[in-house]
Design an enzyme around this catalytic site. Sequence first.
Site, PDB file in Angstrom:
ATOM      1  N   GLU A  24      -1.046   1.508  -5.221  1.00 48.12           N
ATOM      2  CA  GLU A  24      -0.827   0.273  -4.466  1.00 48.12           C
ATOM      3  C   GLU A  24      -0.785  -0.946  -5.387  1.00 48.12           C
ATOM      4  O   GLU A  24      -1.708  -1.160  -6.180  1.00 48.12           O
ATOM      5  CB  GLU A  24      -1.932   0.126  -3.429  1.00 48.12           C
ATOM      6  CG  GLU A  24      -2.064   1.354  -2.533  1.00 48.12           C
ATOM      7  CD  GLU A  24      -3.404   1.469  -1.839  1.00 48.12           C
ATOM      8  OE1 GLU A  24      -3.980   0.407  -1.501  1.00 48.12           O
ATOM      9  OE2 GLU A  24      -3.878   2.606  -1.656  1.00 48.12           O
ATOM     10  N   HIS A  80       0.837  -1.208   0.000  1.00 45.42           N
ATOM     11  CA  HIS A  80       0.000   0.000   0.000  1.00 45.42           C
ATOM     12  C   HIS A  80       0.879   1.269   0.000  1.00 45.42           C
ATOM     13  O   HIS A  80       0.907   2.021   0.968  1.00 45.42           O
ATOM     14  CB  HIS A  80      -0.850  -0.067   1.278  1.00 45.42           C
ATOM     15  CG  HIS A  80      -1.984   0.892   1.391  1.00 45.42           C
ATOM     16  ND1 HIS A  80      -1.832   2.263   1.354  1.00 45.42           N
ATOM     17  CD2 HIS A  80      -3.311   0.689   1.588  1.00 45.42           C
ATOM     18  CE1 HIS A  80      -3.000   2.841   1.527  1.00 45.42           C
ATOM     19  NE2 HIS A  80      -3.907   1.931   1.664  1.00 45.42           N
TER      20      HIS A  80
HETATM   21  O1  TA6 Z   1      -6.199   1.672  -0.221  1.00 45.36           O
HETATM   22  C1  TA6 Z   1      -7.153   2.678  -0.003  1.00 45.36           C
HETATM   23  C2  TA6 Z   1      -7.840   2.399   1.324  1.00 45.36           C
HETATM   24  O2  TA6 Z   1      -8.491   1.155   1.315  1.00 45.36           O
HETATM   25  C3  TA6 Z   1      -8.793   3.562   1.613  1.00 45.36           C
HETATM   26  O3  TA6 Z   1     -10.132   3.146   1.525  1.00 45.36           O
HETATM   27  C4  TA6 Z   1      -8.398   4.009   3.022  1.00 45.36           C
HETATM   28  O4  TA6 Z   1      -9.131   3.304   3.990  1.00 45.36           O
HETATM   29  C5  TA6 Z   1      -6.915   3.649   3.010  1.00 45.36           C
HETATM   30  O5  TA6 Z   1      -6.888   2.370   2.400  1.00 45.36           O
HETATM   31  C6  TA6 Z   1      -6.230   3.696   4.355  1.00 45.36           C
HETATM   32  O6  TA6 Z   1      -6.673   2.651   5.160  1.00 45.36           O
HETATM   33  P1  TA6 Z   1      -6.132   2.600   6.683  1.00 45.36           P
HETATM   34  O7  TA6 Z   1      -6.784   1.395   7.277  1.00 45.36           O
HETATM   35  O8  TA6 Z   1      -4.637   2.490   6.619  1.00 45.36           O
HETATM   36  O9  TA6 Z   1      -6.559   3.907   7.290  1.00 45.36           O
END
Ligand code: TA6
Length: 299
Positions: A273, A169
Amino acid sequence: MQAECNKLTAAFGRPGALDFVLSPLGGIVARLRQGASEATIALHGAHVLSWVHDGREMLWLSPVARLDEGKAVRGGIPVCWPWFGPHPGDAAKPAHGLVRTRGWHVAETAAAAGRTMLRLSIQTAEQDAQHWPHRAMVELTVALGDDLALTLATQNIGSAPFRLTEALHTYFRVGDIAQTTVEGLERCSYIDKLDGGARRDQAGAIGIDREVDRIYLGDTSALCLIDGGRGARVEIESVGSRSAVVWNPWEQKTARLGDMGSPDAYRQMLCIETANAGDDVVEVAPGATHRLQARFRVG
Ligand code: TA6
């Protein structure tokens, strides 16, 4: 914890290329060096916190990030495994899986031929069965050269096949989100998480002028981040992936998250990601290993 750093450096250090130190964020990190590049990886979550290429930080990390047991780190490269996003069956379970908030173990290091490598590992345990009733060995390999390469390997050490979703990510640092575009997804469709999962086709390069949260599907193997604000390009290659997530929280979600460090932090970051997410679900047979690979090169 300093004694643990010293023990790890004695056992796995590579003079001039890799050592273990205490991070000001509150945990043990590995420092990888190669030429004019450096990378910092926390044992907590096998979390890449920093990648400096020719003296320039390429990743965004929240100024209030901490390496606290059981807590996710905002920024860098979180390892989302064995599910991406909310748990497929129970939204009350931790978002983005089990391993980004756990301590990983040092498995191997190397420094040769212009590359410095660190391999960290973690194994699912009995207490995970409530969340994910399978047995797996997971390894993250980080290789630093003039590029940065990551491999997330999942070995099924149980007796039944299992399915998983996952992501590296990556929070890329950018000079100004308004001067940032992403190329390479023009032929893909995407799931729009901000519009009830509506499916749309991408037209042209991606520009960001609002909150964006999309899972792109199809050939996502050769992307390019164009950071107009800093005059940089980052080529993003992947193997073992048929999906990529593009996310920027923009102003209101930045305020809701509360851990981005400043109200306008969203202007200096963009998540691209490398994933197996959405329809791109991976099935791993007993004894088999699936690898999700990403490689970042500064153009
Ligand atoms: O990858 C995008 C995502 O799924 C968004 O929806 C947002 O929730 C982000 O990840 C961050 O997630 P986190 O659990 O690290 O706050």
